[in-house]
Motif scaffolding. Structure first.
Motif, PDB file in Angstrom:
ATOM      1  N   ILE A  39       0.841  -1.205   0.000  1.00 17.24           N
ATOM      2  CA  ILE A  39       0.000   0.000   0.000  1.00 17.24           C
ATOM      3  C   ILE A  39       0.869   1.245   0.000  1.00 17.24           C
ATOM      4  CG2 ILE A  39      -1.717   1.343   1.271  1.00 17.24           C
ATOM      5  CD1 ILE A  39      -2.775  -1.192   2.483  1.00 17.24           C
ATOM      6  N   GLN A  40       0.468   2.207  -0.798  1.00 17.03           N
ATOM      7  CA  GLN A  40       0.973   3.571  -0.684  1.00 17.03           C
ATOM      8  C   GLN A  40      -0.195   4.477  -0.335  1.00 17.03           C
ATOM      9  OE1 GLN A  40       3.076   3.643  -4.604  1.00 17.03           O
ATOM     10  NE2 GLN A  40       4.564   4.889  -3.508  1.00 17.03           N
ATOM     11  N   ILE A  41       0.028   5.400   0.568  1.00 23.56           N
ATOM     12  CA  ILE A  41      -0.973   6.416   0.882  1.00 23.56           C
ATOM     13  C   ILE A  41      -0.603   7.679   0.118  1.00 23.56           C
ATOM     14  CG2 ILE A  41      -2.041   7.805   2.683  1.00 23.56           C
ATOM     15  CD1 ILE A  41      -2.731   4.841   2.878  1.00 23.56           C
ATOM     16  N   ALA A  42      -1.458   8.069  -0.802  1.00 27.04           N
ATOM     17  CA  ALA A  42      -1.211   9.271  -1.604  1.00 27.04           C
ATOM     18  C   ALA A  42      -2.124  10.388  -1.126  1.00 27.04           C
ATOM     19  CB  ALA A  42      -1.467   8.987  -3.087  1.00 27.04           C
ATOM     20  N   ALA A  43      -1.521  11.511  -0.783  1.00 32.49           N
ATOM     21  CA  ALA A  43      -2.299  12.669  -0.351  1.00 32.49           C
ATOM     22  C   ALA A  43      -2.023  13.821  -1.298  1.00 32.49           C
ATOM     23  CB  ALA A  43      -1.920  13.058   1.076  1.00 32.49           C
ATOM     24  N   SER A  44      -3.033  14.654  -1.501  1.00 36.23           N
ATOM     25  CA  SER A  44      -2.832  15.844  -2.324  1.00 36.23           C
ATOM     26  C   SER A  44      -3.664  16.979  -1.762  1.00 36.23           C
ATOM     27  CB  SER A  44      -3.211  15.578  -3.790  1.00 36.23           C
ATOM     28  OG  SER A  44      -4.593  15.297  -3.913  1.00 36.23           O
ATOM     29  N   GLY A  45      -3.267  18.173  -2.118  1.00 31.40           N
ATOM     30  CA  GLY A  45      -3.955  19.367  -1.622  1.00 31.40           C
ATOM     31  C   GLY A  45      -3.002  20.535  -1.578  1.00 31.40           C
ATOM     32  N   PRO A  46      -3.430  21.636  -0.998  1.00 30.76           N
ATOM     33  CA  PRO A  46      -2.568  22.811  -0.913  1.00 30.76           C
ATOM     34  C   PRO A  46      -1.326  22.595  -0.057  1.00 30.76           C
ATOM     35  CG  PRO A  46      -4.864  23.416  -0.596  1.00 30.76           C
ATOM     36  CD  PRO A  46      -4.800  21.926  -0.557  1.00 30.76           C
ATOM     37  N   ASP A  47      -1.251  21.480   0.660  1.00 27.87           N
ATOM     38  CA  ASP A  47      -0.079  21.206   1.480  1.00 27.87           C
ATOM     39  C   ASP A  47       0.916  20.287   0.777  1.00 27.87           C
ATOM     40  OD1 ASP A  47      -1.765  19.019   1.553  1.00 27.87           O
ATOM     41  OD2 ASP A  47      -1.240  18.464   3.600  1.00 27.87           O
ATOM     42  N   THR A  48       0.673  19.963  -0.496  1.00 29.01           N
ATOM     43  CA  THR A  48       1.598  19.113  -1.245  1.00 29.01           C
ATOM     44  C   THR A  48       2.136  19.878  -2.444  1.00 29.01           C
ATOM     45  OG1 THR A  48      -0.161  18.168  -2.637  1.00 29.01           O
ATOM     46  CG2 THR A  48       0.344  17.030  -0.563  1.00 29.01           C
ATOM     47  N   ASP A  49       3.347  19.531  -2.849  1.00 31.20           N
ATOM     48  CA  ASP A  49       3.976  20.230  -3.973  1.00 31.20           C
ATOM     49  C   ASP A  49       3.392  19.804  -5.317  1.00 31.20           C
ATOM     50  OD1 ASP A  49       5.736  21.671  -2.333  1.00 31.20           O
ATOM     51  OD2 ASP A  49       7.129  19.982  -2.243  1.00 31.20           O
ATOM     52  N   TRP A  50       2.817  18.606  -5.362  1.00 32.79           N
ATOM     53  CA  TRP A  50       2.309  18.075  -6.624  1.00 32.79           C
ATOM     54  C   TRP A  50       0.914  17.502  -6.429  1.00 32.79           C
ATOM     55  CZ3 TRP A  50       5.440  19.290 -10.548  1.00 32.79           C
ATOM     56  CH2 TRP A  50       6.793  19.511 -10.269  1.00 32.79           C
ATOM     57  N   ALA A  51       0.176  17.384  -7.541  1.00 33.99           N
ATOM     58  CA  ALA A  51      -1.152  16.764  -7.511  1.00 33.99           C
ATOM     59  C   ALA A  51      -0.957  15.249  -7.524  1.00 33.99           C
ATOM     60  CB  ALA A  51      -1.981  17.234  -8.710  1.00 33.99           C
ATOM     61  N   ASN A  52      -0.551  14.689  -6.375  1.00 34.61           N
ATOM     62  CA  ASN A  52      -0.088  13.303  -6.310  1.00 34.61           C
ATOM     63  C   ASN A  52      -1.126  12.287  -6.755  1.00 34.61           C
ATOM     64  OD1 ASN A  52       2.472  13.985  -5.260  1.00 34.61           O
ATOM     65  ND2 ASN A  52       1.617  14.181  -3.211  1.00 34.61           N
ATOM     66  N   ILE A  53      -2.371  12.464  -6.310  1.00 36.25           N
ATOM     67  CA  ILE A  53      -3.394  11.466  -6.627  1.00 36.25           C
ATOM     68  C   ILE A  53      -3.710  11.483  -8.115  1.00 36.25           C
ATOM     69  CG2 ILE A  53      -5.754  10.704  -6.176  1.00 36.25           C
ATOM     70  CD1 ILE A  53      -5.491  11.888  -3.374  1.00 36.25           C
ATOM     71  N   MET A  54      -3.852  12.671  -8.689  1.00 37.91           N
ATOM     72  CA  MET A  54      -4.125  12.758 -10.125  1.00 37.91           C
ATOM     73  C   MET A  54      -2.978  12.131 -10.923  1.00 37.91           C
ATOM     74  SD  MET A  54      -4.542  16.054 -12.639  1.00 37.91           S
ATOM     75  CE  MET A  54      -2.773  16.304 -12.651  1.00 37.91           C
ATOM     76  N   GLU A  55      -1.744  12.385 -10.515  1.00 35.62           N
ATOM     77  CA  GLU A  55      -0.600  11.825 -11.230  1.00 35.62           C
ATOM     78  C   GLU A  55      -0.590  10.302 -11.136  1.00 35.62           C
ATOM     79  OE1 GLU A  55       2.807  13.746  -9.602  1.00 35.62           O
ATOM     80  OE2 GLU A  55       2.421  15.653 -10.608  1.00 35.62           O
ATOM     81  N   ALA A  56      -0.956   9.778  -9.964  1.00 31.57           N
ATOM     82  CA  ALA A  56      -1.019   8.323  -9.804  1.00 31.57           C
ATOM     83  C   ALA A  56      -2.093   7.723 -10.698  1.00 31.57           C
ATOM     84  CB  ALA A  56      -1.287   7.970  -8.344  1.00 31.57           C
ATOM     85  N   ILE A  57      -3.263   8.379 -10.756  1.00 26.84           N
ATOM     86  CA  ILE A  57      -4.357   7.903 -11.598  1.00 26.84           C
ATOM     87  C   ILE A  57      -3.946   7.915 -13.072  1.00 26.84           C
ATOM     88  CG2 ILE A  57      -6.644   8.565 -12.484  1.00 26.84           C
ATOM     89  CD1 ILE A  57      -7.331   9.373  -9.570  1.00 26.84           C
ATOM     90  N   LEU A  58      -3.307   8.984 -13.500  1.00 23.25           N
ATOM     91  CA  LEU A  58      -2.862   9.086 -14.892  1.00 23.25           C
ATOM     92  C   LEU A  58      -1.840   7.997 -15.218  1.00 23.25           C
ATOM     93  CD1 LEU A  58      -2.490  12.931 -15.517  1.00 23.25           C
ATOM     94  CD2 LEU A  58      -3.922  11.346 -16.807  1.00 23.25           C
ATOM     95  N   THR A  59      -0.900   7.776 -14.317  1.00 23.75           N
ATOM     96  CA  THR A  59       0.114   6.753 -14.552  1.00 23.75           C
ATOM     97  C   THR A  59      -0.515   5.368 -14.649  1.00 23.75           C
ATOM     98  OG1 THR A  59       1.707   8.093 -13.310  1.00 23.75           O
ATOM     99  CG2 THR A  59       2.290   5.799 -13.719  1.00 23.75           C
ATOM    100  N   ALA A  60      -1.487   5.092 -13.777  1.00 24.19           N
ATOM    101  CA  ALA A  60      -2.167   3.787 -13.810  1.00 24.19           C
ATOM    102  C   ALA A  60      -2.927   3.604 -15.120  1.00 24.19           C
ATOM    103  CB  ALA A  60      -3.112   3.674 -12.624  1.00 24.19           C
ATOM    104  N   ILE A  61      -3.628   4.633 -15.561  1.00 26.68           N
ATOM    105  CA  ILE A  61      -4.377   4.550 -16.822  1.00 26.68           C
ATOM    106  C   ILE A  61      -3.422   4.326 -17.986  1.00 26.68           C
ATOM    107  CG2 ILE A  61      -5.802   5.857 -18.451  1.00 26.68           C
ATOM    108  CD1 ILE A  61      -7.115   7.206 -16.031  1.00 26.68           C
ATOM    109  N   ASN A  62      -2.329   5.067 -18.011  1.00 31.65           N
ATOM    110  CA  ASN A  62      -1.390   4.977 -19.129  1.00 31.65           C
ATOM    111  C   ASN A  62      -0.671   3.631 -19.183  1.00 31.65           C
ATOM    112  OD1 ASN A  62      -1.924   7.566 -20.099  1.00 31.65           O
ATOM    113  ND2 ASN A  62      -0.416   8.512 -18.753  1.00 31.65           N
ATOM    114  N   ASN A  63      -0.593   2.934 -18.031  1.00 39.75           N
ATOM    115  CA  ASN A  63       0.091   1.643 -17.998  1.00 39.75           C
ATOM    116  C   ASN A  63      -0.860   0.455 -18.102  1.00 39.75           C
ATOM    117  OD1 ASN A  63       3.230   1.755 -17.245  1.00 39.75           O
ATOM    118  ND2 ASN A  63       2.219   3.516 -16.327  1.00 39.75           N
ATOM    119  N   ALA A  64      -2.153   0.712 -18.218  1.00 41.76           N
ATOM    120  CA  ALA A  64      -3.131  -0.372 -18.292  1.00 41.76           C
ATOM    121  C   ALA A  64      -2.988  -1.150 -19.595  1.00 41.76           C
ATOM    122  CB  ALA A  64      -4.538   0.194 -18.161  1.00 41.76           C
TER     123      ALA A  64
END
Length: 484
Positions: free
Chosen positions: A306-331
């Motif tokens: 498990i990885q816990i991905a958090a995103s919001g104004p307290d993170t430097d990057w849109a981590n969850i969106m990037e993870a979702i995009l990477t998963a879709i692109n690798n499907a």
């Protein structure tokens, strides 16, 4: 002078409005954000005096860039640094993950670049379908707590189920268990009587970014949409189910609520604990004592990665969106997505279209009837080009689907708080559990296929023939998509 102001009051207001509007437009242009969003703000500021300024100051500020959410004290804590080191994988664990993931390892590498998203291996999980199942488990775990209970939710109400949870918190606090509770000030509703009970019982509780009429700026927009519970540092909960009667299906329910949550026992709970503490540090506006007991060593024989991905104004990057995009692109085989709000950005739309066109089975479940008029019509405006690319879209008709899940190739799955919309990707505080496990992926896949039986597939030919007035409403709603 006073007479001049009285005689030209509205003219002065209009001039002041456009002076501020021009300043805001220049600021938006200099940010170099998404052109669609930029144009939307410019149109609103130029064509809607006063109202446009209100919209901009509510929705247009980029707190991720301004860094108002300082986490330095928490991140630099020796205890948290020690906990992070204890989660570092041994060689045999990494080899095991490599065997499971095959070429999906890119997703892990993406989030491992962030110290706040370590890949944890020694975890045991239970996927909880619907609120009645989640609350039965949660109440049991809360009653068994001996050291501390940390709660962070977007919605906490003191209705029937909410009062049951709050009663346990009060009882535990009176018996010496440390109880800390953070709730979003916009989403939650707690009566003064309940707050007094919490105070008298010793439950520490703070609202997240209180919204007062005297301070209505962007704080009404950057909300804490996370749903976290950590019990004794060993058990954690994360997912889509808030603490409210709306999320429980029983004899008094007027609407069937389909949702998904996750119970975790193991190392990943330490990461949930970290994110709770960073929020707590912010809402209390005081230094927090970080205890060793917050990060106990757990003995877990299961090996759900498990990885816990958090995103919001307290993170430097849109981590969850990037993870979702990477998963879709690798499907390679299938992508099954369930979300209550589907107002995606161009990157997500393009990724789903490409996946479908190269033969990946891409299916999406959204509600047939949303709880937001403008969100539903905005969602509808995105469906046709996806279906033209081969994406199959279903509308859940048994009730309201609020689950926020995605499963890919029986290898990767995610359960959390993040919707497929701009607000979740870029504005609000969100948190998701990313799982790399065949067994859990199969469970989510089976539930997805079960939900299809309670959904209606959209036929592209019929959809294209929908009334022109519906298309107009969709186009109008889509104008607001960057701000929804």
């Amino acid at each position: 002078m006073i007479d001049f102001i009285k005689d030209h009051f509205w003219s002065i207001l209009i001039i002041a409005n456009y002076a501020l509007a021009i300043s805001a437009i220049v600021t938006v242009l200099l940010k170099n954000i998404n052109p669609t969003k930029t144009v939307s703000y410019i149109i609103i500021l130029a064509l809607f005096p006063f109202f446009g300024l209100i919209i901009y100051y509510l929705f247009g500020q980029q707190y991720r860039k301004t860094k108002i959410f300082n986490r330095k004290h928490i991140i630099n804590s020796n205890i948290i640094q020690s906990a992070s080191k204890s989660m570092k994988m041994e060689g045999k664990d990494l080899r095991k993950i490599n065997e499971k993931l095959d070429d999906k390892i890119k997703l892990v590498k993406l989030l491992r670049a962030s110290e706040r998203s370590p890949l944890t291996v020694r975890n045991e999980v239970d996927i909880l379908f619907n609120g009645e199942v989640k609350f039965e488990r949660l109440l049991t775990d809360l009653n068994n707590a001996t050291k501390h209970i940390h709660i962070e939710y977007y919605i906490i109400k003191d209705d029937t189920i909410g009062t049951k949870v709050l009663d346990v918190l009060c009882e535990k606090a009176r018996n010496g268990v440390e109880v800390k509770m953070s709730y979003d000030d916009v989403g939650s509703k707690l009566t003064s009587k309940m707050k007094q009970r919490l105070n008298e019982s010793g439950v520490e509780h703070f609202p997240f970014m209180p919204v007062l009429f005297s301070s209505l700026t962007g704080k009404s927009n950057y909300r804490n949409h996370r749903k976290i519970a950590v019990i004794d540092g060993e058990i954690g909960y994360v997912g889509g189910i808030n603490i409210s009667d709306n999320y429980v299906n029983n004899e008094s329910s007027t609407l069937y609520w389909r949702d998904t949550h996750l119970r975790i026992y193991g190392e990943a709970v330490k990461v949930l604990q970290f994110h709770f503490l960073t929020t707590w540090d912010f809402v209390t506006e005081a230094s927090i004592e970080i205890k060793d007991s917050y990060f106990p060593e757990t003995i877990c024989e299961k090996d759900v990665a498990i990885q816990i991905a958090a995103s919001g104004p307290d993170t430097d990057w849109a981590n969850i969106m990037e993870a979702i995009l990477t998963a879709i692109n690798n499907a390679e085989h299938y992508i099954y997505i369930t979300t209550p709000y589907f107002i995606p950005n161009d990157q997500v739309v393009t990724a789903m279209q490409i996946a479908a066109k190269i033969g990946v089975d891409v299916k999406l479940i959204v509600p047939k009837n949303s709880d937001s008029w403008i969100a539903q019509h905005a969602t509808n405006s995105f469906l046709e080009p996806l279906m033209e690319a081969g994406v199959q879209i279903y509308r859940y008709s048994k009730g309201f689907v609020h689950a926020k899940t995605m499963v890919v190739d029986e290898v990767f799955s995610t359960i959390g708080t993040c919707n497929f919309d701009n607000r979740s990707f870029n504005i609000n505080f969100e948190i998701n559990a990313l799982m790399y496990d065949i067994e859990q992926s199969k469970l989510l896949k089976a539930k997805f296929l079960e939900d299809l039986e309670d959904s209606e597939i959209i036929n592209l030919e019929d959809w294209i023939k929908r009334p022109r007035f519906d298309k107009l409403k969709e186009s109008f709603s889509r104008l607001w998509a960057p701000m929804l």
